[in-house]
Structures are given as structure tokens and as C-alpha cells.
Design an enzyme around this catalytic site. Structure first.
Site, mmCIF file in Angstrom:
data_model
loop_
_atom_site.group_PDB
_atom_site.id
_atom_site.type_symbol
_atom_site.label_atom_id
_atom_site.label_comp_id
_atom_site.label_asym_id
_atom_site.label_seq_id
_atom_site.Cartn_x
_atom_site.Cartn_y
_atom_site.Cartn_z
ATOM 1 N N SER A 25 70.458 53.191 57.221
ATOM 2 C CA SER A 25 71.184 53.254 58.494
ATOM 3 C C SER A 25 71.365 54.701 58.958
ATOM 4 O O SER A 25 71.986 54.950 59.983
ATOM 5 C CB SER A 25 72.549 52.564 58.358
ATOM 6 O OG SER A 25 73.262 53.083 57.251
ATOM 7 N N THR A 157 86.334 36.556 102.155
ATOM 8 C CA THR A 157 86.341 35.554 101.083
ATOM 9 C C THR A 157 85.013 34.817 101.271
ATOM 10 O O THR A 157 84.559 34.641 102.403
ATOM 11 C CB THR A 157 87.530 34.577 101.183
ATOM 12 O OG1 THR A 157 87.440 33.869 102.410
ATOM 13 C CG2 THR A 157 88.878 35.302 101.116
ATOM 14 N N SER A 279 62.783 57.201 97.934
ATOM 15 C CA SER A 279 61.714 56.313 97.505
ATOM 16 C C SER A 279 60.427 57.131 97.440
ATOM 17 O O SER A 279 60.233 58.055 98.225
ATOM 18 C CB SER A 279 61.575 55.172 98.515
ATOM 19 O OG SER A 279 60.266 54.668 98.496
ATOM 20 N N LYS A 285 63.986 55.999 103.133
ATOM 21 C CA LYS A 285 64.969 55.353 102.256
ATOM 22 C C LYS A 285 65.885 56.302 101.501
ATOM 23 O O LYS A 285 65.508 57.388 101.110
ATOM 24 C CB LYS A 285 64.246 54.453 101.246
ATOM 25 C CG LYS A 285 63.677 53.241 101.904
ATOM 26 C CD LYS A 285 63.327 52.190 100.901
ATOM 27 C CE LYS A 285 64.584 51.506 100.393
ATOM 28 N NZ LYS A 285 64.268 50.550 99.338
ATOM 29 N N ASN A 287 68.385 55.470 98.304
ATOM 30 C CA ASN A 287 68.720 54.341 97.439
ATOM 31 C C ASN A 287 69.997 54.555 96.626
ATOM 32 O O ASN A 287 70.239 55.655 96.129
ATOM 33 C CB ASN A 287 67.562 54.071 96.475
ATOM 34 C CG ASN A 287 66.333 53.579 97.196
ATOM 35 O OD1 ASN A 287 66.435 52.928 98.239
ATOM 36 N ND2 ASN A 287 65.164 53.904 96.664
ATOM 37 N N GLU A 292 73.580 50.822 91.232
ATOM 38 C CA GLU A 292 72.661 49.783 90.721
ATOM 39 C C GLU A 292 72.520 49.883 89.205
ATOM 40 O O GLU A 292 72.489 48.869 88.499
ATOM 41 C CB GLU A 292 71.285 49.930 91.370
ATOM 42 C CG GLU A 292 71.264 49.460 92.807
ATOM 43 C CD GLU A 292 69.904 49.712 93.451
ATOM 44 O OE1 GLU A 292 69.337 48.762 93.983
ATOM 45 O OE2 GLU A 292 69.410 50.855 93.421
ATOM 46 N N TYR A 319 82.564 42.225 51.899
ATOM 47 C CA TYR A 319 81.503 42.994 52.562
ATOM 48 C C TYR A 319 80.151 42.298 52.394
ATOM 49 O O TYR A 319 79.811 41.796 51.330
ATOM 50 C CB TYR A 319 81.424 44.426 52.002
ATOM 51 C CG TYR A 319 80.320 45.228 52.670
ATOM 52 C CD1 TYR A 319 80.550 45.900 53.862
ATOM 53 C CD2 TYR A 319 79.012 45.245 52.147
ATOM 54 C CE1 TYR A 319 79.527 46.588 54.513
ATOM 55 C CE2 TYR A 319 77.989 45.931 52.797
ATOM 56 C CZ TYR A 319 78.257 46.603 53.974
ATOM 57 O OH TYR A 319 77.256 47.271 54.619
ATOM 58 N N GLN A 324 76.330 46.158 58.601
ATOM 59 C CA GLN A 324 75.686 47.404 59.043
ATOM 60 C C GLN A 324 75.208 47.296 60.494
ATOM 61 O O GLN A 324 75.059 48.300 61.175
ATOM 62 C CB GLN A 324 74.510 47.722 58.112
ATOM 63 C CG GLN A 324 73.794 49.004 58.425
ATOM 64 C CD GLN A 324 72.914 49.458 57.276
ATOM 65 O OE1 GLN A 324 73.419 49.864 56.238
ATOM 66 N NE2 GLN A 324 71.611 49.363 57.439
ATOM 67 N N LYS A 327 76.983 48.840 63.904
ATOM 68 C CA LYS A 327 76.996 50.232 64.365
ATOM 69 C C LYS A 327 76.241 50.485 65.660
ATOM 70 O O LYS A 327 76.806 50.993 66.636
ATOM 71 C CB LYS A 327 76.477 51.154 63.269
ATOM 72 C CG LYS A 327 77.556 51.441 62.300
ATOM 73 C CD LYS A 327 77.100 51.997 61.015
ATOM 74 C CE LYS A 327 78.073 51.516 59.973
ATOM 75 N NZ LYS A 327 77.990 50.058 59.699
#
Ligand code: ARG
Length: 464
Positions: A25, A157, A279, A285, A287, A292, A319, A324, A327
Site C-alpha cells: 500500500s 418550482t 472551445s 463559445k 464554457n 461542470e 482486522y 487497506q 485509503k
């Protein structure tokens, strides 16, 4: 020192190289380096204080551990897959540095309680940072709200125009959500801040240690009462991920609104050059990549929550190596949440500009004041349900004529119901409609001022 030396002499052969890599790890738990050193120093001091080792040995162990911290900072300490994990890596280096003395550090301790300690120390720090990140975003939204305490925005709404709102009120809704996120994190923190150290592998230890000593050194508020629970509990990580999933939900909702607002169709906000991208093909454009991406990243955090719940559900005590897997999930959830909060703060601080003209014309060109016509009739003694039907007729008449409510003549109003008088025009003006929402927590300007004041006081932010 090589891996095989970490195991007892019962092993005769080294690991299959693939298994060695599969098992290791170190590639990701290197993240826990500071906490592993902190935990080991606390453990060494306790062993010294309890007379398990001499206080000179304890002091030398501490110096050795600090040396490794320095080596890590300068890039000199570079553990590899043969070290398996951060705990072995540091112990190996300590033995290299101190010789036989280094071999005393692990007395009365196991990697099982050690890794649990490291994880909790690491997460406790990150929770405190995330709290600051949340506060920064709250402040940014509050500053924006102060600026727009008189600006109107359509309220929706079902994503259909519903009633006009004070823009500050809309923004403060997010400040509230983030406030709950901070409360939740604080609550989670209380259960992160419990020490498993000294539970050893699972059963506790016959070495005469003092668990409260290490807990106090490390700033834990208490110790786990049951050693089995201590080494196998990951509730704290799951709770954190649930809390961070909600943070991501809140960020994603805000992101979604910003994306909509920035569209040509809404044009409620424009994106500044500092936070928008172009773009490669369409030169016109601009963006909204930042919101996003924030919206897109939510799935990672939700996924990590699922992964951890699934990892835990079938584990017998105590354990198991499955643990592991906690993590990478936790580290990525933290990094994703932190970076999304930071990106969103920058976007609110310097990436957005509301377009007041567009907002004004939006609130003035719809039927979102229809409920207020009903309220007007109610104030004149018409029962609400009846008033509701009457307003339906008013709207129908206006639609048939292709005009808005404010364009109806008084005669037209009165043809529908005699209670209408010429104060109706003032009552349905959007600004008046908003101001009239005086109920506690409502969008009325005075109520919004109260909310602004509340948050200003709580966040210690200065009025712009
Ligand atoms: N690398 C391990 C983990 O992250 C550390 C604990 C290992 N304990 C053990 N008994 N193999 O969970």
C-alpha cells in the site's frame, strides 16, 4: 532491510513479485507519513514514560523519527514496494538509522492499531481544512448576497417560473446548506477523534502501556473502550464520506444553477475570463467548465461511500486486509471535496457577474405575480380557494389577449371580480411582490436583511 526481514523466521521464501506489489500500500499510504511519525513519537514517549524502555532510548527514537521526517521533506526518504507500507517503511529506516534500538519502537503495538491511529489523525486534519474551505465559500456567497440584496431573480418550482425572489435570498439558501455541512463535519470529527492506539493486533497487550498517555499526546478526546472494535472500526471514515457526499450534492446543485444561468437562454450571469474556457472549434463559445467539473466529480465521492460500505459489510472481527482498501477511497474523497470547494469559491469570488438588466426584465415579463393577485383578493375577504379560481380566469384572459397581468385595464380586472381596485397594479409589481413576503425565513427584503445580518455576525465577514 528487505521485506522478508519484517516477517518472522518461519518464512523461508520471499514473496511472489506480483503478490508483493498487489499486497503493498506504500504507493498511496505514503500520504500518512506525517501522521505515522506523529503516532510513533507519541508511542515512543509513552513507552519511555511507562518505563517499558528507558527515557534516553525514547528520546533517541524521537530524534530518529524526526530525522526521517526531515529526510522525507528533502526527498531523501523514498520508500519502495519492498517496504510494503508506510509503517514498515518508517520502521525499516529507523532501524537503519538507530540500529537495534530502532527495533524497540514496535513494542506493545501492531500495525492494526497504528494504521487506525494514522487514518484518524490524517482525517482530523483534513476535516479542519475542509471546514475552512466551507467557510470561505460561505463568505464568498455572503459577499455576493450583500451585493445583491436589492436585485430580483425569478424563483422556480419544477423549473417553471413560480414567484420572484430577492437574489440574496436565493444565494443565502446555499450558505445555509454549507452551514449544515459544517455542523455535520464537526459531529463526525467527534467520532474521528478517538484513539485506537494500544489496542495492538486485536486483544490489547501484556506490555504495561498507558493508552491515555498516547491519546493525550495526540490530542484525541478519548480512547476506544474495546480493542476489537478499535482496530476494525471504519465508521468514522464512512460517516465522513456521507458528510462529504452531501457537500458534493450542495456544490453540484449550485454548479447546475450557474451552468443554467450562464446559458444564452437564461443569460442571468456572465462568466469572467478568469474562470471560463473557450472551445477549440467554436470561437464564440465561453464554457462553464468549472461548475461542470464540480458537478461531474460528485459521482466519485458517492462511489467511494458505496465502496466503503460494501467493503465493511461482511467483515468478521477484527482486522482484515480488506481494510487497506479504505485509503485510496478516503484520500480521493477528501481531495475531490477540497478541490471542488476551492474551485467553487474562486468561481463565486471572481468568476461570475450577474446581469441585473436581464434579471429585471425576466421578473417583469411573466405571470409569477399571479399568487399575489390571489393574496390581494384574500386581503379583501375572498376565501383563498375562490380567489385561486378567479386568478386562473385572470391569467387565462391575459394569455388570450397576449398580454401580462399589469397590462390589463381596470375595467378588465373588474369584469372578472368587483373587488379589484386600482391599487392592484402596485401590488403586483415584482419588487412589491418580493417585499410583501414578510413571513420569517421568507424572501421579503427586510427578512433577507435579518438573514444577512445573522450570517455576517456568524462568519465575521465585513459588510461590503
Ligand atoms: N497496510 C495496512 C493497511 O493499510 C496496514 C495494516 C496491516 N496489518 C496487517 N496485519 N497486515 O490496512
Amino acid at each position: 532491510m528487505v521485506l522478508s526481514e519484517a516477517w518472522s523466521d518461519r518464512f523461508e521464501e520471499g514473496l511472489n513479485p506480483f503478490v508483493e506489489r498487489f499486497n503493498a500500500s506504500i504507493e498511496f499510504d505514503i500520504y500518512l507519513l506525517q501522521e505515522d511519525i506523529d503516532g510513533s513519537i507519541a508511542h515512543a514517549r509513552m513507552l519511555g514514560a511507562c518505563g517499558v524502555i528507558s527515557s534516553e532510548d525514547a528520546a533517541r527514537l524521537e530524534v530518529g523519527l524526526e530525522t526521517i521526517r526531515t529526510e522525507a521533506a528533502s526527498g531523501q526518504f523514498q520508500p519502495g514496494v519492498e517496504d510494503e507500507d508506510i509503517h514498515f517503511a518508517i520502521e525499516h529506516r529507523l532501524i537503519d538509522l538507530l540500529g537495534p534500538l530502532g527495533k524497540k519502537l514496535h513494542t506493545g503495538r501492531s500495525r492494526n492499531d497504528q494504521v487506525g491511529t494514522d487514518m484518524r489523525l490524517w482525517l482530523r486534519r483534513r476535516i479542519d481544512e475542509i471546514d475552512k474551505d466551507l467557510e470561505r465559500l460561505q463568505k464568498a456567497l455572503l459577499t455576493m448576497s450583500e451585493k445583491h440584496s436589492n436585485t430580483l431573480i425569478p424563483g422556480y418550482t419544477h423549473l417553471q417560473r413560480a414567484q420572484p425572489l430577492c437574489l440574496a435570498h436565493h444565494l443565502l439558501a446555499y450558505v445555509e446548506m454549507l452551514g449544515r455541512d459544517r455542523e455535520r463535519l464537526l459531529d463526525v470529527r467527534a467520532r474521528v477523534n478517538i484513539s485506537p492506539l494500544g489496542s495492538a493486533a486485536l486483544a490489547g497487550t501484556s506490555v504495561l502501556i498507558d493508552r491515555r498517555h498516547t491519546a493525550e499526546t495526540l490530542g484525541f478526546s478519548r480512547i476506544y473502550a474495546n480493542s476489537l472494535d478499535a482496530v476494525s472500526d471504519r465508521d468514522f471514515a464512512i460517516e465522513f464520506m456521507a458528510a462529504s457526499s452531501l457537500i458534493m450534492v450542495h456544490l453540484s446543485r449550485l454548479a447546475e444553477e450557474i451552468i443554467l444561468w450562464a446559458s444564452e437562454e437564461f443569460s442571468f450571469v456572465s462568466l469572467t475570463d478568469r474562470c471560463a474556457t473557450g472551445s477549440s472549434l467554436m470561437p464564440q463559445k465561453k464554457n462553464p467548465d468549472v461548475p461542470e467539473l464540480v458537478r461531474g466529480k460528485t459521482g466519485r465521492v458517492f462511489g467511494h461511500l458505496q465502496a466503503l460500505l460494501t467493503m465493511m459489510k461482511g467483515l468478521p472481527l477484527a482486522y482484515n486486509k480488506d481494510l487497506q482498501e479504505d485509503k485510496e477511497a478516503l484520500f480521493d474523497a477528501v481531495n475531490t471535496t477540497k478541490s471542488s470547494l476551492q474551485a467553487m469559491s474562486i468561481l463565486i469570488e471572481e468568476g461570475l457577474e450577474f446581469c441585473p438588466d436581464r434579471l429585471t426584465s425576466a421578473v417583469e415579463s411573466d405571470f409569477s405575480n399571479a399568487t399575489d393577485v390571489a393574496d390581494y383578493l384574500v386581503a379583501k375577504g375572498v376565501p383563498f380557494r375562490e380567489a385561486y379560481q378567479i386568478v386562473g380566469r385572470v391569467v387565462k384572459t391575459s394569455l388570450a389577449k397576449g398580454i401580462l397581468l399589469r397590462d390589463l385595464t381596470l375595467e378588465q380586472w373588474q369584469e372578472i371580480h368587483s373587488a379589484f381596485a386600482d391599487d392592484i397594479y402596485q401590488k403586483i409589481a415584482p419588487r412589491h411582490v418580493v417585499a410583501a413576503k414578510v413571513s420569517e425565513g421568507g424572501t421579503g427584503f427586510e427578512r433577507v436583511q435579518e438573514q444577512l445580518q445573522y450570517w455576517r455576525k456568524l462568519l465575521g465577514a465585513s459588510k461590503e
